[in-house]
Enzyme design. Structure first.
Site, mmCIF file in Angstrom:
data_model
loop_
_atom_site.group_PDB
_atom_site.id
_atom_site.type_symbol
_atom_site.label_atom_id
_atom_site.label_comp_id
_atom_site.label_asym_id
_atom_site.label_seq_id
_atom_site.Cartn_x
_atom_site.Cartn_y
_atom_site.Cartn_z
ATOM 1 C CG HIS A 102 76.695 33.785 75.405
ATOM 2 N ND1 HIS A 102 76.469 33.001 74.292
ATOM 3 C CD2 HIS A 102 78.033 33.956 75.473
ATOM 4 C CE1 HIS A 102 77.619 32.710 73.723
ATOM 5 N NE2 HIS A 102 78.595 33.284 74.418
ATOM 6 C CD GLU A 103 79.596 36.412 78.193
ATOM 7 O OE1 GLU A 103 80.546 35.700 78.561
ATOM 8 O OE2 GLU A 103 79.439 36.744 77.010
ATOM 9 C CG HIS A 106 81.303 31.327 78.170
ATOM 10 N ND1 HIS A 106 81.649 30.300 77.322
ATOM 11 C CD2 HIS A 106 80.889 32.341 77.375
ATOM 12 C CE1 HIS A 106 81.445 30.675 76.064
ATOM 13 N NE2 HIS A 106 80.988 31.911 76.081
#
Length: 447
Positions: A102-103, A106
């Site tokens: 997920h990170e 980003h």
């Protein structure tokens, strides 16, 4: 990370698979909640972060043309058994991978656009370990409630000019939207890949239903034992009425007849091996006046594996499973909000997730694949909610900015909104970690 358990019974469905653990319990996974895109608790820098949570009644995998899905009936929150150290590590590894993915979404969305990034963290709070590379601090932190990607936009210690066009805050709305959405997109892609790999490698478990109800266990000295029912028997009919294939409905039908017949003979048509014959069972009377015969009943099902024969079939199976699961996650989330007063008490933290994941890991590799896919889908869906500290909250602020003709809300207002969300999540997470730890079986034994 937050998790929500449900005790709702399994229900038949025209979808792919279910998995059960060694203790004959079935996990019903729920929608995974996340927090992505918040300001760091200190108002000096901007960051995007993730948090995990489960919601009840999410059914794993749907849409397989070959069989029926096995819903994941939940573990009770009253106690958790972490089991072997190896299974705990496997579950923790799955959660860590999901957070990192997920990170990384980003991070890569910002990096590929040339946007300055200052931090990449797994966890929140005090730093346990860190290293620096290319002006980015990578760290592992003490509170396992997710992770975050930090940007130096409002950091007074940063030597980057405040009007630098490569600061996230100075980028156009589209660029910022891509960065904020990238975590969700990364989890969606990761979930699909997990299902796709499972389809090609170990296969997807498929449940095939057969007529009747299975009798896995007969208690000693019970009415069933006294009247000749044996473990492994299949009840095909009750009082002359044939039982259907549809699992829980057939079980409920048998249970209903027995409860209504204390001290009255119930005629069961039983399949034992290659033979069919009838057995008369007289239920004992329970304290509440209902009948009981002292058996464990379960749907008469057989679970097999479906492995894709080629890439085309793999895409077909994985696509149906992914969309079916996504639909169930959305429905689960809707039901959670509609019945929040009942579901709120079932929310648990990362300790519970690891306990459930460890139980799944001990069961079989299929369960671990499905566990990982469900967490990814949940994280992606919940992260889109327009709430402070979630990616959806940040997207909502961008929508407000666009509606104001490109005029942002005051920075202090944005930071206050998001920081309050982070504070609430961390306080709730710490409380749940403590509560779930006290619910671990070995801790309860010590107390």
């Amino acid at each position: 990370m937050l998790i929500n358990f449900s005790s709702s019974p399994p229900s038949p469905s025209s979808s792919l698979s279910r998995f059960s653990n060694s203790k004959s319990r079935i996990l019903e996974s729920s929608s995974l909640k996340s927090k992505t895109n918040f300001f760091k608790p200190l108002p000096s820098s901007l960051c995007y972060s993730s948090n995990l949570s489960f919601h009840p009644k999410t059914h794993l995998f749907s849409g397989c043309p070959h069989g029926k899905r096995l819903d994941l009936k939940s573990w009770a929150v009253s106690g958790f058994d972490l089991g072997s150290f190896e299974s705990v590590l496997e579950a923790a590894g799955v959660l860590t991978a999901i957070i990192v993915v997920h990170e990384s979404g980003h991070f890569l969305a910002a990096y590929l656009q040339g946007i300055h990034v200052s931090k990449f963290a797994v966890g929140f709070g005090p730093i346990l370990a860190k290293f620096n590379a290319k002006n980015v601090e990578y760290s592992v932190r003490a509170i396992p409630l997710g992770g975050f990607v930090g940007f130096p936009d409002n950091d007074p210690e940063s030597d980057i000019p405040v009007d630098d066009e490569n600061l996230l805050k100075n980028r156009p709305i589209l660029d910022r939207t891509i960065v904020i959405s990238a975590g969700v997109i990364a989890n969606i892609i990761f979930a699909y890949l997990i299902i796709f790999i499972q389809v090609l490698s170990v296969g997807l478990p498929v449940q095939e239903a057969f007529p009747g109800v299975l009798v896995p266990e007969v208690r000693a000295f019970s009415a069933a034992s006294r009247d000749g029912l044996l473990p492994g028997d299949v009840i095909l009919a009750v009082n002359g009425t044939n039982l259907p294939k549809n699992g829980p409905n057939a079980v409920s039908e048998v249970v209903g007849v027995i409860k209504r017949s204390p001290k009255n003979n119930v005629l069961l048509k039983v399949e034992r091996g290659e033979q069919d014959f009838e057995i008369g069972v007289t239920p004992d009377e329970s304290f509440d006046g209902t009948g009981k015969i002292g058996v464990q009943l379960s749907p008469n099902v057989k679970i097999t594996k479906v492995v894709a024969k080629n890439i085309s079939e793999a895409f077909n199976f994985a696509g149906k499973e992914f969309w079916g699961l996504s639909s169930n996650v959305v429905d689960s989330l809707k039901q959670t909000f509609l019945n929040f007063s009942q579901s709120a008490s079932k929310v648990s933290g990362p300790v519970a997730i690891i306990a459930v994941g460890a139980e799944v890991a001990r069961s079989n590799i299929d369960g671990l694949y499905q566990f990982a896919a469900v967490l990814n889908i949940n994280l992606a869906v919940v992260n889109l909610l327009p709430l402070p500290a979630l990616d959806g909250g940040s997207l909502a602020l961008i929508v407000i900015e666009a509606a104001r003709g490109g005029k942002k809300l005051p920075l202090e207002t944005e930071q206050r909104i998001t920081s309050s969300g982070i504070t609430l999540v961390i306080l709730l997470g710490v409380y749940l970690i403590v509560r779930d730890t006290l619910n671990l079986d070995f801790i309860k034994d010590m107390l």
